[in-house]
Design a protein around this motif. Structure first.
Motif, short mmCIF file in Angstrom:
data_model
loop_
_atom_site.label_atom_id
_atom_site.label_comp_id
_atom_site.label_asym_id
_atom_site.label_seq_id
_atom_site.Cartn_x
_atom_site.Cartn_y
_atom_site.Cartn_z
N GLU A 67 -23.72 -1.85 -8.80
CA GLU A 67 -25.06 -2.34 -8.52
C GLU A 67 -25.19 -2.68 -7.04
OE1 GLU A 67 -25.63 -1.48 -12.19
OE2 GLU A 67 -27.28 -2.23 -10.97
N GLU A 68 -26.31 -3.24 -6.63
CA GLU A 68 -26.54 -3.66 -5.25
C GLU A 68 -25.47 -4.65 -4.81
OE1 GLU A 68 -29.08 -2.14 -3.84
OE2 GLU A 68 -28.78 -3.10 -1.92
N TYR A 69 -24.99 -4.56 -3.58
CA TYR A 69 -23.93 -5.42 -3.07
C TYR A 69 -24.52 -6.54 -2.23
CZ TYR A 69 -21.39 -1.32 -4.44
OH TYR A 69 -20.90 -0.27 -5.16
N PRO A 70 -24.38 -7.81 -2.67
CA PRO A 70 -24.91 -8.92 -1.89
C PRO A 70 -24.07 -9.15 -0.65
CG PRO A 70 -23.66 -9.74 -3.74
CD PRO A 70 -23.71 -8.24 -3.88
N GLU A 71 -24.63 -9.84 0.35
CA GLU A 71 -23.90 -10.18 1.57
C GLU A 71 -22.78 -11.16 1.24
OE1 GLU A 71 -25.67 -7.61 3.92
OE2 GLU A 71 -24.23 -9.03 4.71
N THR A 72 -21.54 -10.80 1.55
CA THR A 72 -20.39 -11.68 1.36
C THR A 72 -19.43 -11.46 2.51
OG1 THR A 72 -19.18 -10.03 0.08
CG2 THR A 72 -20.55 -11.57 -1.17
N ASN A 73 -18.40 -12.26 2.57
CA ASN A 73 -17.36 -12.07 3.57
C ASN A 73 -16.53 -10.84 3.21
OD1 ASN A 73 -18.09 -14.34 4.99
ND2 ASN A 73 -16.79 -15.66 3.73
N CYS A 74 -15.98 -10.18 4.22
CA CYS A 74 -15.19 -8.98 4.00
C CYS A 74 -13.71 -9.28 4.08
CB CYS A 74 -15.54 -7.93 5.05
SG CYS A 74 -17.21 -7.30 4.87
N ASP A 75 -12.93 -8.54 3.32
CA ASP A 75 -11.48 -8.63 3.30
C ASP A 75 -10.92 -7.24 3.54
OD1 ASP A 75 -11.46 -11.36 2.43
OD2 ASP A 75 -11.97 -10.63 0.43
N ILE A 76 -9.71 -7.18 4.11
CA ILE A 76 -9.04 -5.90 4.23
C ILE A 76 -8.44 -5.58 2.86
CG2 ILE A 76 -7.11 -4.68 5.31
CD1 ILE A 76 -7.71 -6.21 7.85
N LEU A 77 -8.63 -4.35 2.42
CA LEU A 77 -8.24 -3.92 1.08
C LEU A 77 -6.89 -3.20 1.05
CD1 LEU A 77 -11.54 -2.26 -0.05
CD2 LEU A 77 -10.52 -4.28 -1.01
N PRO A 78 -6.15 -3.37 -0.03
CA PRO A 78 -4.97 -2.53 -0.20
C PRO A 78 -5.39 -1.13 -0.65
CG PRO A 78 -5.18 -4.04 -2.05
CD PRO A 78 -6.28 -4.38 -1.08
N TYR A 79 -4.70 -0.13 -0.16
CA TYR A 79 -4.97 1.25 -0.53
C TYR A 79 -3.69 2.05 -0.32
CZ TYR A 79 -5.38 1.74 4.54
OH TYR A 79 -5.14 1.70 5.88
N ARG A 80 -3.70 3.28 -0.80
CA ARG A 80 -2.57 4.17 -0.58
C ARG A 80 -3.09 5.51 -0.09
NH1 ARG A 80 -0.69 8.04 -3.93
NH2 ARG A 80 -1.96 8.57 -5.71
N ILE A 81 -2.23 6.27 0.53
CA ILE A 81 -2.60 7.62 0.97
C ILE A 81 -2.41 8.53 -0.24
CG2 ILE A 81 -2.16 9.50 2.61
CD1 ILE A 81 -3.05 6.80 3.92
N ALA A 82 -3.50 9.03 -0.79
CA ALA A 82 -3.44 9.87 -1.98
C ALA A 82 -3.24 11.34 -1.62
CB ALA A 82 -4.72 9.71 -2.79
N TYR A 83 -3.73 11.74 -0.43
CA TYR A 83 -3.62 13.13 -0.01
C TYR A 83 -3.73 13.20 1.50
CZ TYR A 83 -4.72 18.04 0.71
OH TYR A 83 -4.70 19.33 1.15
N CYS A 84 -2.93 14.06 2.08
CA CYS A 84 -2.99 14.31 3.52
C CYS A 84 -2.75 15.80 3.73
CB CYS A 84 -1.94 13.47 4.25
SG CYS A 84 -1.90 13.75 6.03
N SER A 85 -3.68 16.49 4.39
CA SER A 85 -3.53 17.93 4.57
C SER A 85 -2.47 18.28 5.61
CB SER A 85 -4.86 18.58 4.95
OG SER A 85 -5.34 18.05 6.18
N GLY A 86 -2.13 17.34 6.48
CA GLY A 86 -1.11 17.57 7.48
C GLY A 86 -0.92 16.35 8.36
N GLU A 87 0.25 16.24 8.98
CA GLU A 87 0.53 15.09 9.84
C GLU A 87 1.59 15.44 10.85
OE1 GLU A 87 1.67 12.15 6.96
OE2 GLU A 87 3.56 13.12 6.53
N ASP A 88 1.55 14.76 11.97
CA ASP A 88 2.60 14.86 12.98
C ASP A 88 3.77 14.03 12.46
OD1 ASP A 88 4.22 13.86 15.27
OD2 ASP A 88 2.78 15.01 16.45
N PRO A 89 4.99 14.55 12.47
CA PRO A 89 6.13 13.78 11.95
C PRO A 89 6.31 12.42 12.64
CG PRO A 89 6.78 16.06 12.33
CD PRO A 89 5.40 15.90 12.89
N GLY A 90 5.94 12.30 13.89
CA GLY A 90 6.05 11.04 14.60
C GLY A 90 4.92 10.07 14.33
N HIS A 91 3.85 10.55 13.67
CA HIS A 91 2.68 9.72 13.35
C HIS A 91 2.18 10.07 11.96
CE1 HIS A 91 2.80 9.71 17.77
NE2 HIS A 91 2.38 8.47 17.64
#
Length: 156
Positions: free
Chosen positions: A16-40
């Protein structure tokens, strides 16, 4: 391309509509990556902060590059912040969301890019030529959408 990420949510977690609230940093995981530099590698994005090296696309990799983040459930995503490298800059970044249905089974990593994502929009980044490739660009993107997977597509 290189990017640092910071993903924030509103405390309300319905579709539903999201009321104004304080924000938090969320936990997440990398589910897919098409490519990456081995050093990064993409998992650098799991530890946002001052010492994060960020993710970089592979040297001489093909474009677009795709990152898909998975949150711990369907969340009401308020905004994301993307910090671009001063010289390794995507020309455009597109954002897509996927809000998994309650009884829907998780798919394998190779199937994630083929899910039916909803396009949220795109951002353009300055090529930084006028600054001599010395300034990084921070973009804050308002989302306000239910999200389980966030697909981020980087164009050269």
């Amino acid at each position: 391309r290189r990017v640092h990420g910071n993903f924030q949510k509103r405390q309300q977690m319905s579709t539903e509509e999201y009321p104004e609230t304080n924000c938090d940093i969320l936990p997440y995981r990398i589910a897919y990556c098409s490519g990456e530099d081995p050093g990064h590698p993409a998992n650098e994005l799991l530890l946002p902060g001052q010492h994060c090296k960020g993710w970089e696309s592979p040297p001489h990799g093909s474009f677009p590059q795709i990152l898909v983040l998975q949150f711990m459930g369907v969340i009401g995503l308020n905004q994301i912040q993307i910090l671009s490298h001063q010289a390794k800059i995507a020309s455009r970044i597109e954002l897509f969301s996927y809000a998994q249905e309650e009884n829907e089974e998780l798919v394998g990593p190779d199937q994630i890019p083929n899910l039916h994502f909803t396009r949220l929009g795109h951002i353009q980044l300055d090529n930084n030529e006028k600054n001599g490739y010395t300034s990084r660009e921070l973009k804050t993107v308002k989302i306000n959408a239910p999200v389980f997977y966030l697909k981020i597509v980087f164009y050269k």
